[in-house]
Each structure stands twice: as structure tokens, then as C-alpha cells.
Design an enzyme around this catalytic site. Sequence first.
Site, PDB file in Angstrom:
ATOM      1  N   SER A   8     -13.961 -31.433 -18.787  1.00 16.96           N
ATOM      2  CA  SER A   8     -12.683 -31.106 -18.149  1.00 16.96           C
ATOM      3  C   SER A   8     -11.678 -32.226 -18.362  1.00 16.96           C
ATOM      4  O   SER A   8     -11.912 -33.374 -17.944  1.00 16.96           O
ATOM      5  CB  SER A   8     -12.878 -30.873 -16.651  1.00 16.96           C
ATOM      6  OG  SER A   8     -11.623 -30.798 -16.009  1.00 16.96           O
ATOM      7  N   HIS A  33     -12.293 -27.845 -21.352  1.00 11.18           N
ATOM      8  CA  HIS A  33     -11.875 -27.107 -20.160  1.00 11.18           C
ATOM      9  C   HIS A  33     -10.556 -27.670 -19.644  1.00 11.18           C
ATOM     10  O   HIS A  33     -10.393 -28.882 -19.491  1.00 11.18           O
ATOM     11  CB  HIS A  33     -12.949 -27.229 -19.073  1.00 11.18           C
ATOM     12  CG  HIS A  33     -12.695 -26.400 -17.863  1.00 11.18           C
ATOM     13  ND1 HIS A  33     -13.010 -25.054 -17.789  1.00 11.18           N
ATOM     14  CD2 HIS A  33     -12.156 -26.716 -16.666  1.00 11.18           C
ATOM     15  CE1 HIS A  33     -12.685 -24.586 -16.598  1.00 11.18           C
ATOM     16  NE2 HIS A  33     -12.160 -25.575 -15.896  1.00 11.18           N
ATOM     17  N   ASP A  35      -7.798 -27.512 -16.559  1.00 11.34           N
ATOM     18  CA  ASP A  35      -7.540 -27.124 -15.170  1.00 11.34           C
ATOM     19  C   ASP A  35      -6.037 -27.021 -14.952  1.00 11.34           C
ATOM     20  O   ASP A  35      -5.318 -28.032 -15.009  1.00 11.34           O
ATOM     21  CB  ASP A  35      -8.139 -28.149 -14.211  1.00 11.34           C
ATOM     22  CG  ASP A  35      -9.652 -28.125 -14.227  1.00 11.34           C
ATOM     23  OD1 ASP A  35     -10.232 -27.125 -13.773  1.00 11.34           O
ATOM     24  OD2 ASP A  35     -10.255 -29.103 -14.707  1.00 11.34           O
ATOM     25  N   MET A  37      -3.084 -26.263 -12.450  1.00  9.89           N
ATOM     26  CA  MET A  37      -2.804 -26.215 -11.011  1.00  9.89           C
ATOM     27  C   MET A  37      -1.302 -26.190 -10.771  1.00  9.89           C
ATOM     28  O   MET A  37      -0.549 -26.892 -11.458  1.00  9.89           O
ATOM     29  CB  MET A  37      -3.426 -27.421 -10.308  1.00  9.89           C
ATOM     30  CG  MET A  37      -4.916 -27.584 -10.555  1.00  9.89           C
ATOM     31  SD  MET A  37      -5.573 -29.026  -9.686  1.00  9.89           S
ATOM     32  CE  MET A  37      -7.219 -29.107 -10.390  1.00  9.89           C
ATOM     33  N   HIS A  66      -8.594 -22.655 -16.756  1.00  7.29           N
ATOM     34  CA  HIS A  66      -8.802 -22.111 -15.413  1.00  7.29           C
ATOM     35  C   HIS A  66      -7.484 -22.189 -14.656  1.00  7.29           C
ATOM     36  O   HIS A  66      -7.013 -23.281 -14.322  1.00  7.29           O
ATOM     37  CB  HIS A  66      -9.901 -22.929 -14.717  1.00  7.29           C
ATOM     38  CG  HIS A  66     -10.126 -22.547 -13.293  1.00  7.29           C
ATOM     39  ND1 HIS A  66     -10.815 -23.364 -12.410  1.00  7.29           N
ATOM     40  CD2 HIS A  66      -9.777 -21.439 -12.575  1.00  7.29           C
ATOM     41  CE1 HIS A  66     -10.862 -22.780 -11.225  1.00  7.29           C
ATOM     42  NE2 HIS A  66     -10.236 -21.623 -11.294  1.00  7.29           N
ATOM     43  N   MET A  68      -5.540 -22.128 -11.572  1.00  7.87           N
ATOM     44  CA  MET A  68      -5.561 -22.234 -10.112  1.00  7.87           C
ATOM     45  C   MET A  68      -4.121 -22.131  -9.645  1.00  7.87           C
ATOM     46  O   MET A  68      -3.497 -23.104  -9.201  1.00  7.87           O
ATOM     47  CB  MET A  68      -6.224 -23.552  -9.697  1.00  7.87           C
ATOM     48  CG  MET A  68      -7.718 -23.539  -9.903  1.00  7.87           C
ATOM     49  SD  MET A  68      -8.466 -25.173  -9.750  1.00  7.87           S
ATOM     50  CE  MET A  68      -8.335 -25.731 -11.458  1.00  7.87           C
ATOM     51  N   MET A 137     -17.245 -21.798  -8.548  1.00  6.21           N
ATOM     52  CA  MET A 137     -16.722 -23.078  -8.083  1.00  6.21           C
ATOM     53  C   MET A 137     -17.730 -23.692  -7.119  1.00  6.21           C
ATOM     54  O   MET A 137     -18.025 -23.129  -6.063  1.00  6.21           O
ATOM     55  CB  MET A 137     -15.367 -22.894  -7.401  1.00  6.21           C
ATOM     56  CG  MET A 137     -14.241 -22.477  -8.343  1.00  6.21           C
ATOM     57  SD  MET A 137     -13.986 -23.653  -9.699  1.00  6.21           S
ATOM     58  CE  MET A 137     -13.513 -25.138  -8.792  1.00  6.21           C
ATOM     59  N   ASP A 175     -18.440 -25.113 -12.042  1.00  5.78           N
ATOM     60  CA  ASP A 175     -17.477 -26.219 -12.070  1.00  5.78           C
ATOM     61  C   ASP A 175     -17.431 -26.901 -10.720  1.00  5.78           C
ATOM     62  O   ASP A 175     -17.151 -26.270  -9.698  1.00  5.78           O
ATOM     63  CB  ASP A 175     -16.083 -25.668 -12.423  1.00  5.78           C
ATOM     64  CG  ASP A 175     -15.030 -26.764 -12.550  1.00  5.78           C
ATOM     65  OD1 ASP A 175     -15.355 -27.944 -12.366  1.00  5.78           O
ATOM     66  OD2 ASP A 175     -13.873 -26.416 -12.837  1.00  5.78           O
TER      67      ASP A 175
END
Length: 220
Positions: A8, A33, A35, A37, A66, A68, A137, A175
Site C-alpha cells: 500500500s 494498492h 488508498d 480517501m 480502494h 474510501m 477491512m 487490508d
Amino acid sequence: MSAKVAPSLLSADFSCLRDEIKRIEKHGAEWVHLDIMDGHFVPSITIGPLVVKALRPHTELFMDAHLMVTDPERQVKPFVEAGLDLLTIQYEATAHLDRVLRIIKAAGIKTGVALNPATPPGVLDYIWPLLDLVLVMSVNPGEGGQEFIPAALPKIEALAREIKDRGLSTILEVDGGINRQNAREIIAAGATVLVAGSAVFKADNGMHLIREVSAFDFEA
């Protein structure tokens, strides 16, 4: 059981992300990966599609993002156009999960759904045909460096059984709080992709975790 690490970038050095990707490639990574946000669904704000687009020409790694974010349907198009291979959305972030997954599939990339620690596996009952990946998660989303929540293990086992019983090839990703001490039991529970940030980028000899997981070879 074979598995792989998806390092990540949340825990990487943001001042040189291209170099960090080259570093994980050198150590055998097949996935990276991302993330994403938005400061709304989770408190933190990370990267957007412009960063993904800037990184894409510099690597052939499988890019797994991913989201979020609240109302992920608004973000699908720019992230798809940035060059992702797989886009995961949070089950809890949209009232129109089926619609968003169909939008992603229609764009020609793979789909994923992430489940927060308190969200039960049964919420996926009617969307399995649309899923290429399920992300469990094992921490509450929004911050790196958290400890693994043990209650995630029975959830991983339940989802692995469901995938097997349905005869699916859905990837089971986990994760949160993954390290050399707990990776074996997470893989044994049925996970096939482990997202690891701090354990790869910030731990001593962390890069070795990438090859160790693929070989399922851990020292006590």
C-alpha cells in the site's frame, strides 16, 4: 496455498512515489494498492486520479485502488480513465451498490467491494456475480499503522467458504494491520491478497515480506 502482497502506497514516501513503486517491483511485487480517501467518508485525504494517471506510465504492476469516498459513483470515471486495473468501493459508502459496480464493469476494469469490520458478509448475497474481488477491512478505514482486528478472521473464513461453495474465482483481499506475525493465519483463513503498508515500507527488512508471502515461508 498461494497468496500475494499488494504493498500500500499509503505508507510509502510520498515525495518519491515512482521510486517507491520501482522498489517494490525489484522485490517481486505484482500488485500495488492505492488508498483513495476524501476527508468525508474517512477523515484523511490522500491522492486523486491525477496522481494515479502520473504513476501509470512508470509501472506495469496491477493497480488496485480502494475508494474510501462518499458517493463513489461520482469518482468512478476519472479513476478508470487514470489507468486502474481494479476499483474497489466501500459497501457502506453508497445506497446504489449494484449500479456502481455495473458502471465499473461497463468501463472495462475489475470490480471490488470492501466491507468495514462491523459489516457482515451476508450483504454480498445478491451481488456476487458482479464481483471480481472482496476486500475485508481488518482495521477501521482511514488511517495506516493500526492493529489487526481478530474478529476479521472468522469473516475471512466465511467469505472463503462462500466463494468456494459458489464455484467462484473471486479474489479475497484483506487490508489492515498485516505483518509477518499474522500473515500466515490470514492466508490460512482463505485470503489470497494481503494489503500491507507499514509492514512493507516502514518495518526493518519489510520488503522481504513480499516474497515471503508468495512463498508462504515464515520463520517463527
